[in-house]
Design a protein around this motif. Structure first.
Motif, PDB file in Angstrom:
ATOM      1  N   GLN A  51       3.282   6.749 -16.626  1.00  0.00           N
ATOM      2  CA  GLN A  51       3.320   6.428 -15.196  1.00  0.00           C
ATOM      3  C   GLN A  51       2.691   5.083 -14.859  1.00  0.00           C
ATOM      4  N   GLY A  52       2.281   4.305 -15.850  1.00  0.00           N
ATOM      5  CA  GLY A  52       1.559   3.063 -15.593  1.00  0.00           C
ATOM      6  C   GLY A  52       2.316   2.077 -14.729  1.00  0.00           C
ATOM      7  N   THR A  53       3.566   1.803 -15.062  1.00  0.00           N
ATOM      8  CA  THR A  53       4.348   0.833 -14.293  1.00  0.00           C
ATOM      9  C   THR A  53       4.601   1.332 -12.880  1.00  0.00           C
ATOM     10  N   GLY A  54       4.957   2.598 -12.746  1.00  0.00           N
ATOM     11  CA  GLY A  54       5.212   3.159 -11.416  1.00  0.00           C
ATOM     12  C   GLY A  54       3.980   3.106 -10.532  1.00  0.00           C
ATOM     13  N   LEU A  55       2.821   3.460 -11.085  1.00  0.00           N
ATOM     14  CA  LEU A  55       1.588   3.397 -10.304  1.00  0.00           C
ATOM     15  C   LEU A  55       1.222   1.964  -9.948  1.00  0.00           C
ATOM     16  N   ALA A  56       1.462   1.034 -10.872  1.00  0.00           N
ATOM     17  CA  ALA A  56       1.142  -0.373 -10.600  1.00  0.00           C
ATOM     18  C   ALA A  56       2.014  -0.906  -9.466  1.00  0.00           C
ATOM     19  N   LEU A  57       3.294  -0.626  -9.509  1.00  0.00           N
ATOM     20  CA  LEU A  57       4.196  -1.100  -8.455  1.00  0.00           C
ATOM     21  C   LEU A  57       3.886  -0.426  -7.118  1.00  0.00           C
ATOM     22  N   THR A  58       3.633   0.860  -7.154  1.00  0.00           N
ATOM     23  CA  THR A  58       3.280   1.570  -5.929  1.00  0.00           C
ATOM     24  C   THR A  58       1.971   1.038  -5.372  1.00  0.00           C
ATOM     25  N   GLY A  59       0.991   0.819  -6.235  1.00  0.00           N
ATOM     26  CA  GLY A  59      -0.295   0.284  -5.799  1.00  0.00           C
ATOM     27  C   GLY A  59      -0.158  -1.090  -5.171  1.00  0.00           C
ATOM     28  N   ALA A  60       0.666  -1.945  -5.765  1.00  0.00           N
ATOM     29  CA  ALA A  60       0.881  -3.284  -5.203  1.00  0.00           C
ATOM     30  C   ALA A  60       1.510  -3.182  -3.812  1.00  0.00           C
ATOM     31  N   TYR A  61       2.468  -2.296  -3.663  1.00  0.00           N
ATOM     32  CA  TYR A  61       3.130  -2.097  -2.367  1.00  0.00           C
ATOM     33  C   TYR A  61       2.142  -1.586  -1.322  1.00  0.00           C
ATOM     34  N   VAL A  62       1.356  -0.575  -1.708  1.00  0.00           N
ATOM     35  CA  VAL A  62       0.384   0.000  -0.768  1.00  0.00           C
ATOM     36  C   VAL A  62      -0.680  -1.031  -0.408  1.00  0.00           C
ATOM     37  N   LEU A  63      -1.194  -1.758  -1.383  1.00  0.00           N
ATOM     38  CA  LEU A  63      -2.216  -2.769  -1.106  1.00  0.00           C
ATOM     39  C   LEU A  63      -1.672  -3.851  -0.170  1.00  0.00           C
ATOM     40  N   ALA A  64      -0.486  -4.353  -0.443  1.00  0.00           N
ATOM     41  CA  ALA A  64       0.109  -5.371   0.428  1.00  0.00           C
ATOM     42  C   ALA A  64       0.323  -4.829   1.832  1.00  0.00           C
ATOM     43  N   GLY A  65       0.815  -3.601   1.932  1.00  0.00           N
ATOM     44  CA  GLY A  65       1.032  -2.988   3.241  1.00  0.00           C
ATOM     45  C   GLY A  65      -0.254  -2.804   4.012  1.00  0.00           C
ATOM     46  N   GLU A  66      -1.299  -2.375   3.318  1.00  0.00           N
ATOM     47  CA  GLU A  66      -2.577  -2.154   3.998  1.00  0.00           C
ATOM     48  C   GLU A  66      -3.234  -3.480   4.380  1.00  0.00           C
ATOM     49  N   LEU A  67      -3.071  -4.517   3.568  1.00  0.00           N
ATOM     50  CA  LEU A  67      -3.589  -5.835   3.955  1.00  0.00           C
ATOM     51  C   LEU A  67      -2.878  -6.336   5.213  1.00  0.00           C
ATOM     52  N   ALA A  68      -1.566  -6.139   5.285  1.00  0.00           N
ATOM     53  CA  ALA A  68      -0.818  -6.555   6.474  1.00  0.00           C
ATOM     54  C   ALA A  68      -1.236  -5.725   7.682  1.00  0.00           C
ATOM     55  N   ARG A  69      -1.368  -4.434   7.492  1.00  0.00           N
ATOM     56  CA  ARG A  69      -1.725  -3.534   8.582  1.00  0.00           C
ATOM     57  C   ARG A  69      -3.127  -3.848   9.118  1.00  0.00           C
ATOM     58  N   ALA A  70      -4.031  -4.252   8.219  1.00  0.00           N
ATOM     59  CA  ALA A  70      -5.408  -4.564   8.617  1.00  0.00           C
ATOM     60  C   ALA A  70      -5.546  -6.028   9.040  1.00  0.00           C
ATOM     61  N   HIS A  71      -4.421  -6.704   9.176  1.00  0.00           N
ATOM     62  CA  HIS A  71      -4.408  -8.107   9.595  1.00  0.00           C
ATOM     63  C   HIS A  71      -5.314  -8.960   8.705  1.00  0.00           C
ATOM     64  N   GLY A  72      -5.277  -8.644   7.411  1.00  0.00           N
ATOM     65  CA  GLY A  72      -6.026  -9.443   6.450  1.00  0.00           C
ATOM     66  C   GLY A  72      -7.480  -9.035   6.264  1.00  0.00           C
ATOM     67  N   ASP A  73      -7.955  -8.041   7.010  1.00  0.00           N
ATOM     68  CA  ASP A  73      -9.342  -7.588   6.842  1.00  0.00           C
ATOM     69  C   ASP A  73      -9.428  -6.811   5.528  1.00  0.00           C
ATOM     70  N   HIS A  74      -9.902  -7.467   4.488  1.00  0.00           N
ATOM     71  CA  HIS A  74      -9.884  -6.861   3.164  1.00  0.00           C
ATOM     72  C   HIS A  74     -10.738  -5.598   3.063  1.00  0.00           C
ATOM     73  N   THR A  75     -11.830  -5.515   3.800  1.00  0.00           N
ATOM     74  CA  THR A  75     -12.681  -4.327   3.686  1.00  0.00           C
ATOM     75  C   THR A  75     -11.936  -3.085   4.181  1.00  0.00           C
ATOM     76  N   VAL A  76     -11.210  -3.225   5.271  1.00  0.00           N
ATOM     77  CA  VAL A  76     -10.415  -2.110   5.801  1.00  0.00           C
ATOM     78  C   VAL A  76      -9.245  -1.819   4.865  1.00  0.00           C
ATOM     79  N   ALA A  77      -8.541  -2.862   4.451  1.00  0.00           N
ATOM     80  CA  ALA A  77      -7.358  -2.690   3.606  1.00  0.00           C
ATOM     81  C   ALA A  77      -7.705  -2.066   2.257  1.00  0.00           C
ATOM     82  N   PHE A  78      -8.778  -2.518   1.628  1.00  0.00           N
ATOM     83  CA  PHE A  78      -9.159  -1.980   0.321  1.00  0.00           C
ATOM     84  C   PHE A  78      -9.499  -0.492   0.428  1.00  0.00           C
TER      85      PHE A  78
END
Length: 145
Positions: free
Chosen positions: A30-57
């Motif tokens: 599941q390594g590749t699937g989790l990596a791609l999903t994680g990248a998508y979720v991280l990017a989405g949360e960074l956008a949703r938090a308007h770049g506030d990394h503490t909230v997004a992380f």
């Protein structure tokens, strides 16, 4: 094969992603699937938090961790099955592998394995980050014309 589990995937302005954060070991597949999903979720949360990394992380880890843990538990089970510690157990394992295709219950065993892998592969819910979320908008920079 071993598994490193971390209490947190981020510290300050640094966040771990992919195998560095949540490798479920090669035994999970599941390594590749989790990596791609994680990248998508991280990017989405960074956008949703308007770049506030503490909230997004924090949101990234909150959304990913339950699914990652499910994959890690599955991998632990596979590792136990793949790494036997005596000649007798290896011989028994090889006998089972050779005879399983000839048994009437082979489809039940294959279905159990397949269902577990499918459940783990779909353990992280995918959210549509393109939809706007209510909240304070990021300040727009003043640009002189």
């Amino acid at each position: 094969m071993s598994l490193v589990e971390m209490e947190s995937w981020s510290k300050g302005r640094v966040v771990l992603l992919g195998d560095a954060a949540h490798c479920a070991s090669p035994a999970s597949g599941q390594g590749t699937g989790l990596a791609l999903t994680g990248a998508y979720v991280l990017a989405g949360e960074l956008a949703r938090a308007h770049g506030d990394h503490t909230v997004a992380f924090a949101r990234y880890e909150e959304r990913m961790r339950p699914g990652v843990e499910q994959n890690q538990r599955m991998a632990e089970g596979f590792v136990k099955e793949m790494t036997v510690g005596s000649k007798w157990k290896i011989a028994l394992r090889m006998f089972m592998v050779r005879t399983l295709p000839k048994t009437p219950w082979k489809n039940l065993i294959a279905k159990k394995i397949r269902d577990g892998i499918q459940a783990a592969a779909n353990a992280v819910p995918i959210e549509d980050y393109s939809a706007p979320v209510a909240g304070p908008a990021a300040p727009r920079p003043n640009v002189a014309a």
